[in-house]
Write a protein that holds these residues in place. Structure first.
Motif, PDB file in Angstrom:
ATOM      1  N   ALA A  96       0.828  -1.210   0.000  1.00 33.90           N
ATOM      2  CA  ALA A  96       0.000   0.000   0.000  1.00 33.90           C
ATOM      3  C   ALA A  96       0.862   1.259   0.000  1.00 33.90           C
ATOM      4  O   ALA A  96       0.585   2.210  -0.738  1.00 33.90           O
ATOM      5  CB  ALA A  96      -0.942  -0.007   1.205  1.00 33.90           C
ATOM      6  N   MET A  97       1.914   1.263   0.801  1.00 33.15           N
ATOM      7  CA  MET A  97       2.803   2.430   0.835  1.00 33.15           C
ATOM      8  C   MET A  97       3.438   2.650  -0.536  1.00 33.15           C
ATOM      9  O   MET A  97       3.519   3.769  -1.035  1.00 33.15           O
ATOM     10  CB  MET A  97       3.868   2.259   1.915  1.00 33.15           C
ATOM     11  N   ARG A  98       3.865   1.560  -1.149  1.00 36.83           N
ATOM     12  CA  ARG A  98       4.504   1.663  -2.461  1.00 36.83           C
ATOM     13  C   ARG A  98       3.494   2.051  -3.533  1.00 36.83           C
ATOM     14  O   ARG A  98       3.835   2.771  -4.466  1.00 36.83           O
ATOM     15  CB  ARG A  98       5.230   0.373  -2.792  1.00 36.83           C
ATOM     16  N   ALA A  99       2.246   1.599  -3.396  1.00 36.09           N
ATOM     17  CA  ALA A  99       1.196   1.986  -4.345  1.00 36.09           C
ATOM     18  C   ALA A  99       0.967   3.489  -4.299  1.00 36.09           C
ATOM     19  O   ALA A  99       0.597   4.096  -5.309  1.00 36.09           O
ATOM     20  CB  ALA A  99      -0.100   1.241  -4.036  1.00 36.09           C
ATOM     21  N   GLY A 141       3.357   5.519  -3.857  1.00 33.25           N
ATOM     22  CA  GLY A 141       4.622   6.123  -4.264  1.00 33.25           C
ATOM     23  C   GLY A 141       5.563   6.435  -3.122  1.00 33.25           C
ATOM     24  O   GLY A 141       6.503   7.215  -3.280  1.00 33.25           O
ATOM     25  N   ASP A 142       5.340   5.817  -1.982  1.00 31.17           N
ATOM     26  CA  ASP A 142       6.138   6.113  -0.796  1.00 31.17           C
ATOM     27  C   ASP A 142       7.165   5.019  -0.530  1.00 31.17           C
ATOM     28  O   ASP A 142       7.133   4.346   0.509  1.00 31.17           O
ATOM     29  CB  ASP A 142       5.212   6.297   0.411  1.00 31.17           C
ATOM     30  N   ASP A 143       8.101   4.839  -1.465  1.00 28.95           N
ATOM     31  CA  ASP A 143       9.170   3.856  -1.278  1.00 28.95           C
ATOM     32  C   ASP A 143      10.032   4.204  -0.068  1.00 28.95           C
ATOM     33  O   ASP A 143      10.433   3.318   0.688  1.00 28.95           O
ATOM     34  CB  ASP A 143      10.056   3.767  -2.520  1.00 28.95           C
ATOM     35  N   ALA A 144      10.303   5.490   0.110  1.00 34.29           N
ATOM     36  CA  ALA A 144      11.130   5.908   1.250  1.00 34.29           C
ATOM     37  C   ALA A 144      10.422   5.597   2.565  1.00 34.29           C
ATOM     38  O   ALA A 144      11.056   5.138   3.519  1.00 34.29           O
ATOM     39  CB  ALA A 144      11.456   7.397   1.153  1.00 34.29           C
ATOM     40  N   GLY A 145       9.126   5.822   2.624  1.00 38.72           N
ATOM     41  CA  GLY A 145       8.358   5.507   3.824  1.00 38.72           C
ATOM     42  C   GLY A 145       8.320   4.015   4.087  1.00 38.72           C
ATOM     43  O   GLY A 145       8.410   3.574   5.235  1.00 38.72           O
ATOM     44  N   ALA A 146       8.180   3.239   3.023  1.00 38.60           N
ATOM     45  CA  ALA A 146       8.181   1.777   3.164  1.00 38.60           C
ATOM     46  C   ALA A 146       9.522   1.311   3.718  1.00 38.60           C
ATOM     47  O   ALA A 146       9.576   0.481   4.628  1.00 38.60           O
ATOM     48  CB  ALA A 146       7.883   1.121   1.822  1.00 38.60           C
ATOM     49  N   ARG A 147      10.582   1.877   3.180  1.00 41.41           N
ATOM     50  CA  ARG A 147      11.920   1.501   3.653  1.00 41.41           C
ATOM     51  C   ARG A 147      12.105   1.891   5.112  1.00 41.41           C
ATOM     52  O   ARG A 147      12.562   1.093   5.930  1.00 41.41           O
ATOM     53  CB  ARG A 147      12.979   2.175   2.771  1.00 41.41           C
ATOM     54  N   ARG A 148      11.728   3.114   5.443  1.00 41.56           N
ATOM     55  CA  ARG A 148      11.873   3.609   6.815  1.00 41.56           C
ATOM     56  C   ARG A 148      11.055   2.735   7.783  1.00 41.56           C
ATOM     57  O   ARG A 148      11.546   2.361   8.852  1.00 41.56           O
ATOM     58  CB  ARG A 148      11.424   5.068   6.875  1.00 41.56           C
ATOM     59  N   THR A 149       9.827   2.389   7.389  1.00 45.83           N
ATOM     60  CA  THR A 149       8.974   1.554   8.231  1.00 45.83           C
ATOM     61  C   THR A 149       9.615   0.199   8.480  1.00 45.83           C
ATOM     62  O   THR A 149       9.668  -0.282   9.620  1.00 45.83           O
ATOM     63  CB  THR A 149       7.589   1.369   7.565  1.00 45.83           C
ATOM     64  N   LEU A 150      10.120  -0.420   7.424  1.00 48.76           N
ATOM     65  CA  LEU A 150      10.748  -1.737   7.575  1.00 48.76           C
ATOM     66  C   LEU A 150      12.032  -1.657   8.384  1.00 48.76           C
ATOM     67  O   LEU A 150      12.312  -2.548   9.199  1.00 48.76           O
ATOM     68  CB  LEU A 150      11.017  -2.354   6.205  1.00 48.76           C
ATOM     69  N   GLU A 151      12.818  -0.616   8.184  1.00 52.29           N
ATOM     70  CA  GLU A 151      14.058  -0.470   8.959  1.00 52.29           C
ATOM     71  C   GLU A 151      13.746  -0.290  10.444  1.00 52.29           C
ATOM     72  O   GLU A 151      14.421  -0.866  11.302  1.00 52.29           O
ATOM     73  CB  GLU A 151      14.891   0.689   8.423  1.00 52.29           C
ATOM     74  N   GLU A 152      12.710   0.500  10.758  1.00 46.99           N
ATOM     75  CA  GLU A 152      12.318   0.687  12.156  1.00 46.99           C
ATOM     76  C   GLU A 152      11.811  -0.621  12.758  1.00 46.99           C
ATOM     77  O   GLU A 152      12.160  -0.967  13.887  1.00 46.99           O
ATOM     78  CB  GLU A 152      11.243   1.773  12.258  1.00 46.99           C
ATOM     79  N   MET A 153      11.001  -1.345  11.978  1.00 44.83           N
ATOM     80  CA  MET A 153      10.484  -2.625  12.479  1.00 44.83           C
ATOM     81  C   MET A 153      11.609  -3.628  12.683  1.00 44.83           C
ATOM     82  O   MET A 153      11.607  -4.378  13.661  1.00 44.83           O
ATOM     83  CB  MET A 153       9.437  -3.180  11.522  1.00 44.83           C
ATOM     84  N   ALA A 154      12.588  -3.642  11.776  1.00 40.59           N
ATOM     85  CA  ALA A 154      13.720  -4.564  11.910  1.00 40.59           C
ATOM     86  C   ALA A 154      14.525  -4.246  13.174  1.00 40.59           C
ATOM     87  O   ALA A 154      14.998  -5.157  13.852  1.00 40.59           O
ATOM     88  CB  ALA A 154      14.609  -4.504  10.670  1.00 40.59           C
TER      89      ALA A 154
END
Length: 131
Positions: free
Chosen positions: A55-58, A60-73
């Motif tokens: 949904a984030m990528r849909a 256009g928020d690739d940076a947000g998707a990356r940031r979210t995954l990095e925080e979750m990791a």
């Protein structure tokens, strides 16, 4: 008073995920709300995590998707599903060294993970490590 979409206490997780999947093409903002609620109830749940990132990528928020995954990791270092999604995203974004790090973590947590093994081999080849 307006009802919010974040209270899912009486709704089964599978139902939340099924509804979010149905909305992916038409309402990615709602998918983010529902997937986030699912992840609060079940941190690292793979389908909820995928829906959130899709949904984030849909949007256009690739940076947000990356940031979210990095925080979750960082918050959930023992959840292979989070590291897998991060590694796959980083590989797709061209950060092959980052992908190698994330996918190596998946293999450390789940040595027999087939998707991670293939993705790691691809990322290693792209960074020049062919051994």
């Amino acid at each position: 008073m307006e009802q919010t979409h974040t209270a899912f206490e009486d709704t089964p997780l599978w139902s939340i995920l099924a509804r979010a999947t149905e909305l992916l093409d038409s309402d990615p903002h709602e998918v983010i709300i529902q997937a986030s609620a699912a992840l609060k109830a079940a941190p690292g749940q793979p389908q909820a995590l995928q829906l959130l990132i899709f949904a984030m990528r849909a949007l256009g928020d690739d940076a947000g998707a990356r940031r979210t995954l990095e925080e979750m990791a960082a918050q959930l270092p023992q959840l292979a599903s989070v590291h897998l999604e991060l590694g796959l995203l980083l590989a797709e974004l061209g950060d092959n060294e980052g992908a190698v790090r994330a996918l190596t973590q998946v293999i450390a947590l789940e040595p027999q993970h087939p998707q991670a093994s293939r993705a790691l081999a691809d990322a290693l080849a792209l960074v020049g490590d062919t051994e």
